[in-house]
Design a protein around this motif. Structure first.
Motif, mmCIF file in Angstrom:
data_model
loop_
_atom_site.group_PDB
_atom_site.id
_atom_site.type_symbol
_atom_site.label_atom_id
_atom_site.label_comp_id
_atom_site.label_asym_id
_atom_site.label_seq_id
_atom_site.Cartn_x
_atom_site.Cartn_y
_atom_site.Cartn_z
ATOM 1 N N LEU A 29 0.833 -1.210 0.000
ATOM 2 C CA LEU A 29 0.000 0.000 0.000
ATOM 3 C C LEU A 29 0.869 1.262 0.000
ATOM 4 O O LEU A 29 0.432 2.330 0.434
ATOM 5 C CB LEU A 29 -0.952 -0.007 1.198
ATOM 6 N N ASP A 30 2.122 1.127 -0.460
ATOM 7 C CA ASP A 30 3.059 2.252 -0.616
ATOM 8 C C ASP A 30 3.565 2.843 0.691
ATOM 9 O O ASP A 30 4.053 3.971 0.721
ATOM 10 C CB ASP A 30 2.434 3.379 -1.470
ATOM 11 N N VAL A 31 3.428 2.085 1.787
ATOM 12 C CA VAL A 31 3.989 2.556 3.060
ATOM 13 C C VAL A 31 5.411 1.999 3.159
ATOM 14 O O VAL A 31 5.621 0.818 3.409
ATOM 15 C CB VAL A 31 3.114 2.115 4.254
ATOM 16 N N ASP A 32 6.393 2.869 2.893
ATOM 17 C CA ASP A 32 7.776 2.434 2.669
ATOM 18 C C ASP A 32 8.690 2.575 3.865
ATOM 19 O O ASP A 32 9.767 2.003 3.893
ATOM 20 C CB ASP A 32 8.387 3.263 1.530
ATOM 21 N N GLU A 33 8.293 3.404 4.827
ATOM 22 C CA GLU A 33 9.203 3.682 5.934
ATOM 23 C C GLU A 33 8.377 3.897 7.191
ATOM 24 O O GLU A 33 7.245 4.397 7.116
ATOM 25 C CB GLU A 33 10.013 4.954 5.599
ATOM 26 N N GLU A 200 0.355 8.747 10.475
ATOM 27 C CA GLU A 200 0.767 7.603 11.300
ATOM 28 C C GLU A 200 -0.401 6.635 11.434
ATOM 29 O O GLU A 200 -1.553 6.983 11.126
ATOM 30 C CB GLU A 200 1.152 8.098 12.696
ATOM 31 N N THR A 201 -0.097 5.420 11.949
ATOM 32 C CA THR A 201 -1.194 4.504 12.298
ATOM 33 C C THR A 201 -1.398 4.359 13.798
ATOM 34 O O THR A 201 -2.496 4.104 14.244
ATOM 35 C CB THR A 201 -0.943 3.080 11.759
ATOM 36 N N ASP A 202 -0.292 4.460 14.596
ATOM 37 C CA ASP A 202 -0.350 4.077 16.009
ATOM 38 C C ASP A 202 -0.790 2.609 16.138
ATOM 39 O O ASP A 202 -1.377 2.216 17.135
ATOM 40 C CB ASP A 202 -1.267 4.992 16.822
ATOM 41 N N ALA A 203 -0.518 1.819 15.098
ATOM 42 C CA ALA A 203 -0.885 0.393 15.128
ATOM 43 C C ALA A 203 -0.190 -0.286 16.318
ATOM 44 O O ALA A 203 0.941 0.063 16.628
ATOM 45 C CB ALA A 203 -0.434 -0.284 13.821
ATOM 46 N N LEU A 206 -6.241 2.270 17.017
ATOM 47 C CA LEU A 206 -6.810 3.330 16.168
ATOM 48 C C LEU A 206 -6.938 2.983 14.679
ATOM 49 O O LEU A 206 -6.581 3.774 13.809
ATOM 50 C CB LEU A 206 -5.984 4.629 16.317
ATOM 51 N N THR A 207 -7.438 1.811 14.369
ATOM 52 C CA THR A 207 -7.602 1.379 12.976
ATOM 53 C C THR A 207 -8.487 2.344 12.191
ATOM 54 O O THR A 207 -9.597 2.660 12.628
ATOM 55 C CB THR A 207 -8.258 -0.014 12.936
ATOM 56 N N PRO A 208 -8.008 2.823 11.042
ATOM 57 C CA PRO A 208 -8.826 3.748 10.236
ATOM 58 C C PRO A 208 -9.969 3.032 9.512
ATOM 59 O O PRO A 208 -9.949 1.811 9.344
ATOM 60 C CB PRO A 208 -7.825 4.308 9.221
ATOM 61 N N GLU A 209 -10.927 3.832 9.067
ATOM 62 C CA GLU A 209 -11.914 3.346 8.110
ATOM 63 C C GLU A 209 -11.158 2.983 6.828
ATOM 64 O O GLU A 209 -10.171 3.649 6.514
ATOM 65 C CB GLU A 209 -12.945 4.439 7.806
ATOM 66 N N ALA A 219 0.404 -0.718 7.201
ATOM 67 C CA ALA A 219 -0.094 -0.557 5.828
ATOM 68 C C ALA A 219 -1.239 0.455 5.755
ATOM 69 O O ALA A 219 -1.389 1.183 4.768
ATOM 70 C CB ALA A 219 -0.570 -1.903 5.281
ATOM 71 N N TYR A 220 -2.033 0.488 6.824
ATOM 72 C CA TYR A 220 -3.252 1.305 6.790
ATOM 73 C C TYR A 220 -2.978 2.807 6.894
ATOM 74 O O TYR A 220 -3.912 3.608 6.846
ATOM 75 C CB TYR A 220 -4.221 0.862 7.884
ATOM 76 N N THR A 221 -1.707 3.201 7.009
ATOM 77 C CA THR A 221 -1.386 4.631 6.897
ATOM 78 C C THR A 221 -1.960 5.173 5.598
ATOM 79 O O THR A 221 -2.301 6.347 5.491
ATOM 80 C CB THR A 221 0.140 4.873 6.924
ATOM 81 N N ARG A 222 -2.044 4.291 4.601
ATOM 82 C CA ARG A 222 -2.605 4.680 3.312
ATOM 83 C C ARG A 222 -4.010 5.282 3.469
ATOM 84 O O ARG A 222 -4.376 6.241 2.778
ATOM 85 C CB ARG A 222 -2.632 3.453 2.385
ATOM 86 N N TYR A 223 -4.815 4.727 4.384
ATOM 87 C CA TYR A 223 -6.189 5.223 4.556
ATOM 88 C C TYR A 223 -6.228 6.541 5.328
ATOM 89 O O TYR A 223 -7.168 7.318 5.191
ATOM 90 C CB TYR A 223 -7.057 4.146 5.217
ATOM 91 N N VAL A 224 -5.201 6.773 6.133
ATOM 92 C CA VAL A 224 -5.072 8.076 6.803
ATOM 93 C C VAL A 224 -4.753 9.138 5.751
ATOM 94 O O VAL A 224 -5.334 10.231 5.741
ATOM 95 C CB VAL A 224 -3.978 8.016 7.897
#
Ligand SMILES: [Zn+2]
Length: 253
Positions: A29-33, A200-203, A206-209, A219-224
């Motif tokens: 999902l393009d989260v590289d770092e 950020e995710t704070d995974a 705090l899971t995003p929609e 990976a879900y930083t993409r949705y943020v």
């Protein structure tokens, strides 16, 4: 597109033994770092170990207010000299859970860690829950202009946003910005200048929609990124590019 998750806990037990899997998921999902955030001695050690073993990971270490009584300054000063350690955090104030440890102790340990950050020119990742007034006063009295302050998972309104922006803070948004019932946070994201913005995710929290209610992952930083793009009326690409560059700037990468 390249996305930087500036605050995540791959050092949490939820991800144990699956680090490479979660790095691969993120890459898809393009989260590289990512910055792996510590909060006590054990989590700090694990954050450093991960950053030493996985190329896209960096470590941020410190004592979360919940663990303020365990603060070990000698250990902090030794560990921040490691090349994998790019910041101090998460540190801060949390008055949500029955104020234990008591605010005076939380404040003392926060200030001690800010002093270390100032002395060694390290950026800090700030955790602030139900404590904006005290946090504002403490940060106002610390000249952190050379090191940088990140307000992690900012959930305040535009008034607080502007006060913290005036102090020169970086504002980082988590999945909360994607929640339908968070109109104040949508408004704050819209009003945060692109050159002060982080994601950020704070995974695993705090899971995003659209995955709210399930375990979170970097990976879900993409949705943020997508949610902020929506509220700012710009493309996800623009949000990703600015926040990626900002993350490199604040963490000196
Ligand atoms: Zn966190």
């Amino acid at each position: 597109m390249k996305i930087f998750d500036t605050h995540t806990h791959l050092n949490d037990e939820a991800f144990a033994g699956q680090t490479q899997q979660y790095i691969d998921n993120a890459k898809e999902l393009d989260v590289d770092e990512m910055a792996i955030i510590g909060s006590n001695e054990a989590f700090n050690i694990e954050a450093i170990r991960l950053a030493q073993n996985y190329q896209p990971l960096h470590a941020v270490i410190g004592w979360h207010p919940e663990f303020a009584k365990e603060y070990n300054e000698e250990q902090l000063v030794n560990q921040i000299k490691l090349p994998e350690v790019v910041g101090i955090g998460e540190i801060g104030l949390d008055y949500h859970w029955e104020e234990d440890p008591e605010p005076k102790i939380q404040q003392k340990v926060l200030i001690q860690q800010l002093d270390v950050a100032q002395q060694y020119n390290m950026p800090v990742s700030i955790h602030c829950r139900d404590a904006f007034d005290d946090m504002y006063q403490i940060l106002k009295n610390h000249d952190m202009s050379k090191s940088g302050i990140i307000m992690h998972s900012f959930n305040g309104d535009v008034e607080w946003l502007n006060k913290f922006l005036d102090l020169g803070l970086w504002i980082s948004y988590s999945g909360v910005v994607s929640f339908k019932n968070a109109p104040e946070v949508h408004e704050s994201a819209k009003n945060t200048p692109l050159d002060r913005l982080l994601v950020e995710t704070d995974a695993p929290y705090l899971t995003p929609e659209p995955y709210r209610g399930r375990p979170n992952q970097p990976a879900y930083t993409r949705y943020v990124v997508d949610a902020i793009a929506k509220y700012k009326g710009i493309t996800p690409n623009e949000v990703a590019e600015h926040t990626f560059n900002n993350a490199h700037q604040v963490y000196n990468l």
